[in-house]
Design a protein around this motif. Structure first.
Motif, mmCIF file in Angstrom:
data_model
loop_
_atom_site.group_PDB
_atom_site.id
_atom_site.type_symbol
_atom_site.label_atom_id
_atom_site.label_comp_id
_atom_site.label_asym_id
_atom_site.label_seq_id
_atom_site.Cartn_x
_atom_site.Cartn_y
_atom_site.Cartn_z
ATOM 1 N N TYR A 291 -22.630 -30.770 32.307
ATOM 2 C CA TYR A 291 -22.809 -31.045 33.736
ATOM 3 C C TYR A 291 -21.581 -31.706 34.364
ATOM 4 O O TYR A 291 -21.670 -32.266 35.444
ATOM 5 N N PRO B 170 -26.933 -25.432 33.948
ATOM 6 C CA PRO B 170 -26.008 -26.117 34.856
ATOM 7 C C PRO B 170 -25.638 -25.285 36.075
ATOM 8 O O PRO B 170 -25.391 -24.079 35.945
ATOM 9 N N PRO B 171 -25.673 -25.902 37.270
ATOM 10 C CA PRO B 171 -25.866 -27.344 37.500
ATOM 11 C C PRO B 171 -27.330 -27.768 37.652
ATOM 12 O O PRO B 171 -27.606 -28.916 37.930
#
Length: 279
Positions: A97, A150-151
């Motif tokens: 992240y 992610p995100p």
């Protein structure tokens, strides 16, 4: 003549003296010995990790994911978690992240083990989760998990038809279930590692019902809320994002992840195997 005698005596003394040699271990021998020591320490650490993980899984099972844990159980879980956090094999657990990287050539998907993937909760002491298992609830709590792509981070809760509702019409069948997904957006940086910051971005609610009669629109409605949501899932996601807290990744390997919220509560998750994915 005298000089010749002295030289002869000196030669005799040298010949009679033992030859003493002081040798130091070769570099290769030292390197081999160090490598063996390192391997032994690594093996010992791995064995300790596995034993602690096994103990934590057993405790999670005996306390029903922590829902029925006593104070003693929670203290034991915390002790195991503290030991495991010191043995975490992942130096940058929040890397999936990262919004920026210290090394421009490194991408989040290149870092393993990774937070990315689907996880199932096996233990928590967070009251907002343990309070969901009320005996007279209108819905029965099922599995709890997290989808990390992610995100985005989606917090998933499965609800099933409660046993007491089986005699009621329009309640669905035993296979009926509703999935609630609270959608957040995670972010971190190398400087913030192992902390992941969260922002709330949306909500998804869907359902499944194995006995639904797809050819009869009326039956879709009468088969209960799960069948209705299967045909009409709810997706709420707008441009606004709100703060949703933070968590620290205390331990991460290919199988297990342990996090701690900023309120001080723990969550232990195991990675889902593809053949056993439930969401």
């Amino acid at each position: 003549m005298l000089i010749n005698c002295l030289l002869a005596s000196a030669l005799l003394l040298l010949a009679a003296s033992p030859c003493v040699s002081f040798q130091t271990p070769t570099t290769s021998k030292v390197t081999t010995r160090n490598a063996r020591t390192t391997m032994a320490l690594a093996l010992s650490s791995q064995q300790e990790q596995q034993q602690l993980k096994d103990d934590l899984v057993a405790l999670a099972s005996s306390t029903r994911r922590g829902f029925s844990a006593s104070r003693k159980d929670r203290d034991e879980a915390k002790s195991i978690i503290n030991k495991l956090s010191k043995l975490s094999p992942t130096r940058e657990p929040a890397a999936a992240y990262y919004t920026i990287f210290s090394d421009a050539n490194v991408r989040s998907q290149d870092i393993v083990p990774s937070l990315a993937g689907k996880w199932t909760l096996i233990y928590t002491d967070a009251p907002d989760i343990t309070s969901l298992d009320a005996p007279l609830s209108i819905q029965k709590l099922g599995r709890i998990g997290q989808e990390c792509n992610p995100p985005l981070i989606k917090n998933v809760i499965e609800y099933r038809r409660p046993n007491w509702a089986s005699a009621f019409p329009f309640s669905g069948d035993e296979g009926s279930r509703i999935l609630q997904k609270v959608i957040t957006e995670g972010s971190s940086t190398p400087a913030e590692n192992p902390t992941v910051d969260l922002k709330l971005v949306g909500l998804e609610i869907s359902g499944t019902n194995g006995s639904i009669d797809e050819t009869n629109p009326l039956m879709k409605l009468l088969n209960g809320p799960a069948a209705l949501l299967e045909q009409n899932p709810i997706k709420l996601q707008g441009p606004m994002k709100g703060p949703f807290g933070k968590f620290d990744v205390l331990y991460l390997d290919d199988e297990m992840r342990i996090t701690k919220t900023y309120q001080g509560f723990y969550a232990v998750n195991v990675r889902q195997e593809k053949e056993n994915e439930w969401f």
